[in-house]
Design an enzyme around this catalytic site. Structure first.
Site, short mmCIF file in Angstrom:
data_model
loop_
_atom_site.label_atom_id
_atom_site.label_comp_id
_atom_site.label_asym_id
_atom_site.label_seq_id
_atom_site.Cartn_x
_atom_site.Cartn_y
_atom_site.Cartn_z
N SER A 1 -7.86 -2.21 4.12
CA SER A 1 -7.72 -2.95 2.87
C SER A 1 -8.97 -3.74 2.52
O SER A 1 -9.10 -4.21 1.39
CB SER A 1 -6.53 -3.91 2.97
OG SER A 1 -6.68 -4.78 4.08
N HIS B 1 -5.47 3.39 0.52
CA HIS B 1 -4.99 2.03 0.76
C HIS B 1 -3.58 1.88 0.18
O HIS B 1 -3.41 1.72 -1.03
CB HIS B 1 -5.95 1.01 0.15
CG HIS B 1 -5.49 -0.40 0.31
ND1 HIS B 1 -5.80 -1.40 -0.59
CD2 HIS B 1 -4.72 -1.00 1.27
CE1 HIS B 1 -5.26 -2.53 -0.19
NE2 HIS B 1 -4.60 -2.31 0.92
N GLU C 1 -4.43 2.74 -3.78
CA GLU C 1 -5.87 2.61 -4.06
C GLU C 1 -6.59 3.72 -3.30
O GLU C 1 -6.54 3.76 -2.06
CB GLU C 1 -6.38 1.25 -3.59
CG GLU C 1 -6.73 0.29 -4.68
CD GLU C 1 -7.35 -1.01 -4.16
OE1 GLU C 1 -7.96 -1.70 -4.98
OE2 GLU C 1 -7.22 -1.33 -2.98
N ASN D 1 -7.81 -6.49 -3.40
CA ASN D 1 -7.98 -7.61 -2.49
C ASN D 1 -9.25 -8.41 -2.77
O ASN D 1 -9.33 -9.59 -2.44
CB ASN D 1 -7.96 -7.12 -1.04
CG ASN D 1 -6.55 -6.81 -0.57
OD1 ASN D 1 -5.58 -7.30 -1.14
ND2 ASN D 1 -6.42 -5.97 0.44
#
Length: 707
Positions: free
Chosen positions: A416, A437, A449, A487
């Site tokens: 991540s 992800h 992702e 993130n």
């Protein structure tokens, strides 16, 4: 039998015996575009002028009947004839119009069928009025005709929720429902023959009278209360209820006028703009620029997942759900057994809720096998590692995969935050490495992702994008940077929430403001749910980048040092009672923040809700601007898809970049500058507007304009 065929693009017209067969033939979904609307009117008028034609049969040449309006026309242009005008022509026809609804009819497609005099379908079909998902309501008579044919609650549920509904649950909407699609054509033509031979009447839905009663008034009142409670932030659901109510308080013509009035009120709202933006954004995310059409995706017939923990198990379930065999690897048999048992428990819980049959549970479990040996992965087509988020651990796993996996196997990381290029560079086949992800819980969250490395091949990218659809995820392609898109942007959001606590806000105040804005939970609740140790480990890997700010998440660090890592131990930023997820404010945390603020020389004060909102959301948007400028995301709408599906950003705001476009980039930029100046050294560090934000604000442009 006379047979005459002409083509009125994209409508077919066939005169067969005493029928005019009018066929919708506008691939891919029979959207009711201007050309289709013109063609329908011309076909009906032609049939009415032909003495040989006794009835008109409306059908589809495609697997579905019609997906409804062509929403690309919403931006304007010549819309004449409008769909309501088309439906009035059909309904006022002096010859019976019979709709054969062989597949799904949604939105304007169902409204089209409702304007016909008879409707025929098969028992496995579903229809719906999903306009509410676009921030609007059915605008071609759906709110007036549907409640005249089915019970009020069913009509309200369909219109307010937009959920597809089985045709067998719709009362008198359909005049004939046959058992299977295979039987439909023959049964429909037999029915049409009966209509003609028995001189059956032209049944117009508009002629059905409705009247308000005390019971109906009570139902509307109760339903309105429920909608208000469940649809906070959305405008259209309440308007849907008002439109349906007008069917009981107005005659048909006046009801249609009221429907149009309420439709136009919806169309001019920020919610409608946001929801329609998101509709297109989700579809645009699957289109990747720069990959040649002739690039072929690889076949994925067997998958391996490294790690049988919560994340690994969730990832494996996605593939088993799609019928793809999965090998799960753990080095310890105990951990493997525990992981497989957890998956079974998850499936059995779904079966208890009626979402799966016991046979489906067993079928999916047979697709899942375990191993403790890397050698058993020699023939898989895709491997996804879901191990501890540490570079040395990831490299060790990829080194083993490089040795045992066959040529052409795709090697994916679920990282991540870590540098995918560094992982890829550590093995002999960087072209086969990609980031996949998944978001937790991986078997539930829709977002995937897809991280493209410097050397990831187009073949691998195309395979990953295709695979996302197979496992029913929304795949968004992003580039490599710390945290990728999701993130990386959540970092300033969490940073500001923690800083605001030092300055005098409480966790519950921050969470309340963010909840009111529309996110499902605020940053402190989210941190506790995820585990405060997760954020701590990320910060530990980035100390050099945050060392200039001694206040950076300092209270969160101290909570972790005390073992207060969140819900899983019953205390984090909040306290939790045994077996409860309800956060309880803790005065000790407030006192800790007060002491840290004093130590750092931060003056505590009363902080407004508006400041909390701006300081949490605007830096997140600013980070999105940098991501867009750097090409980490191809377009601002991709960022919006990631934030709606990955982080619960309210769809009625369209995502953070659409929200920024809606309120104006100049306002975002000016408020960033305001905090830059008023927050002293801290503001200078963290509130400098992105160059892209500055440029667009100066030019009066939007993020959506960046291509």
């Amino acid at each position: 039998m006379s047979n005459e065929t002409t083509s009125v693009s994209p409508i077919t017209y066939v005169q067969e015996q005493h029928f005019a067969l009018v066929g919708l033939n506008s691939a891919p979904v029979n959207a009711l575009s201007k050309a289709v609307r013109v063609g329908i009117i011309e076909s009906v008028e032609k049939a009415l002028s032909d003495d040989k034609v006794k009835a008109i049969v409306l059908h589809s040449h495609l697997p579905l009947f019609s997906a409804g309006a062509d929403i690309s026309e919403f931006s304007g242009g010549d819309l004449s004839p409008t769909l309501p005008e088309v439906l009035e022509v059909i309904e006022r026809s002096t010859k019976p119009v019979i709709a054969i609804v062989g597949g799904n009819a949604f939105g304007g497609g169902l409204e089209l069928a409702l304007s016909c005099h008879y409707r025929i379908t098969h028992a496995k079909n579903k229809v719906g009025l999903p306009e509410v998902h676009l921030g609007i309501l059915p605008g071609a008579g759906g709110t007036q005709r549907l409640p005249r044919l089915t019970d009020l609650k069913t009509a309200l549920d369909m219109i307010v929720t937009g959920t597809p509904t089985p045709v067998t649950a719709l009362g008198n909407v359909f005049d004939l429902i046959v058992d299977s699609a295979e039987d439909l054509q023959g049964a429909a033509m037999n029915f049409a023959n009966d209509v003609v031979e028995k001189d059956m009447p032209v049944k117009r839905v508009c002629d059905i009278d409705l009247a308000m009663s005390d019971d109906i008034e009570t139902l509307f009142a109760q339903y309105s209360q429920g909608v208000a409670a469940k649809s906070t932030g959305f405008f259209a659901p309440g308007q849907c209820v008002l439109a349906v109510k007008s069917a009981f308080t107005h005659d048909f013509k006046s009801g249609l006028a009221r429907e149009t009035e309420l439709f136009m009120e919806c169309m001019t709202t920020s919610q409608a703009r946001a929801q329609q933006h998101f509709f297109f954004a989700e579809r645009a995310a699957s289109h990747v620029q720069g990959i040649a059409r002739d690039v072929k995706a690889r076949d994925i017939k067997q998958v391996a997942v490294i790690g049988a923990g919560t994340m690994g198990g969730g990832i494996a379930m996605n593939f088993a759900n799609a019928g793809i065999p999965v090998i799960m690897l753990e080095l310890q048999q105990e951990a493997l057994d525990k992981g497989l048992a957890l998956i079974r428990r998850n499936y059995e819980n779904s079966a208890k809720k009626g979402k799966l049959t016991s046979e489906q549970v067993e079928q999916r479990m047979t697709l899942l096998t375990g191993t403790t040996s890397y050698g058993d992965l020699s023939d898989v087509d895709l491997v996804i590692e879901a191990v501890f988020e540490k570079m040395s651990v990831k490299k060790e796993v990829f080194g083993m995969l490089d040795e045992v996996c066959k040529p052409g196997a795709i090697l994916a990381s679920n990282t991540s935050t870590l540098d995918l290029n560094e992982i890829a560079a550590s093995i002999s086949r960087p072209q086969d490495v990609i980031g996949l992800h998944f978001f937790s819980p991986a078997n539930v969250m829709k977002l995937l992702e897809i991280v493209r490395g410097e050397k990831t091949s187009d073949e691998v990218i195309k395979t990953a994008m295709k695979l996302a659809k197979i496992i029913r995820k929304v795949g968004v392609l992003v580039g490599v940077c710390f945290g990728f898109v999701g993130n990386r942007m959540i970092e300033p959001y969490g940073r500001e929430a923690n800083r605001l606590m030092l300055e005098g806000a409480t966790p519950e105040q921050v969470d309340r403001v963010i909840g009111k804005f529309g996110l499902p939970m605020g940053p402190f609740t989210m941190g506790d749910m995820a585990g405060l140790d997760i954020g701590y480990f990320v910060r530990e890997s980035r100390r050099e980048f945050i060392a200039h700010d001694p206040s950076y998440c300092i209270v969160a660090d101290k909570l972790v040092a005390q073992g207060r890592v969140g819900l899983k131990v019953g205390k984090g930023a909040y306290l939790y009672e045994q077996g409860s997820r309800q956060p309880i404010p803790d005065p000790d945390v407030i006192e800790m923040a007060k002491q840290e603020a004093k130590r750092l020389g931060i003056q505590q004060r009363e902080i407004s809700d508006q400041e909390i909102l701006e300081r949490c959301i605007y830096p997140l948007i600013n980070e999105g601007a940098d991501i867009l400028k750097e090409g980490i995301a191809a377009k601002s709408s991709d960022i919006d898809v990631i934030y709606v599906y990955g982080y619960g950003f309210p769809v009625f705001r369209g995502g953070p970049m659409q929200f920024a476009d809606e309120i104006g980039l100049k306002q975002i930029r000016d408020r960033m500058n305001y905090y830059k100046e008023t927050l002293g050294e801290y503001g200078q560090h963290w509130f400098t507007p992105s160059p892209l934000l500055n440029d667009l604000a100066d030019a009066g442009q939007m993020f959506a304009s960046v291509k």
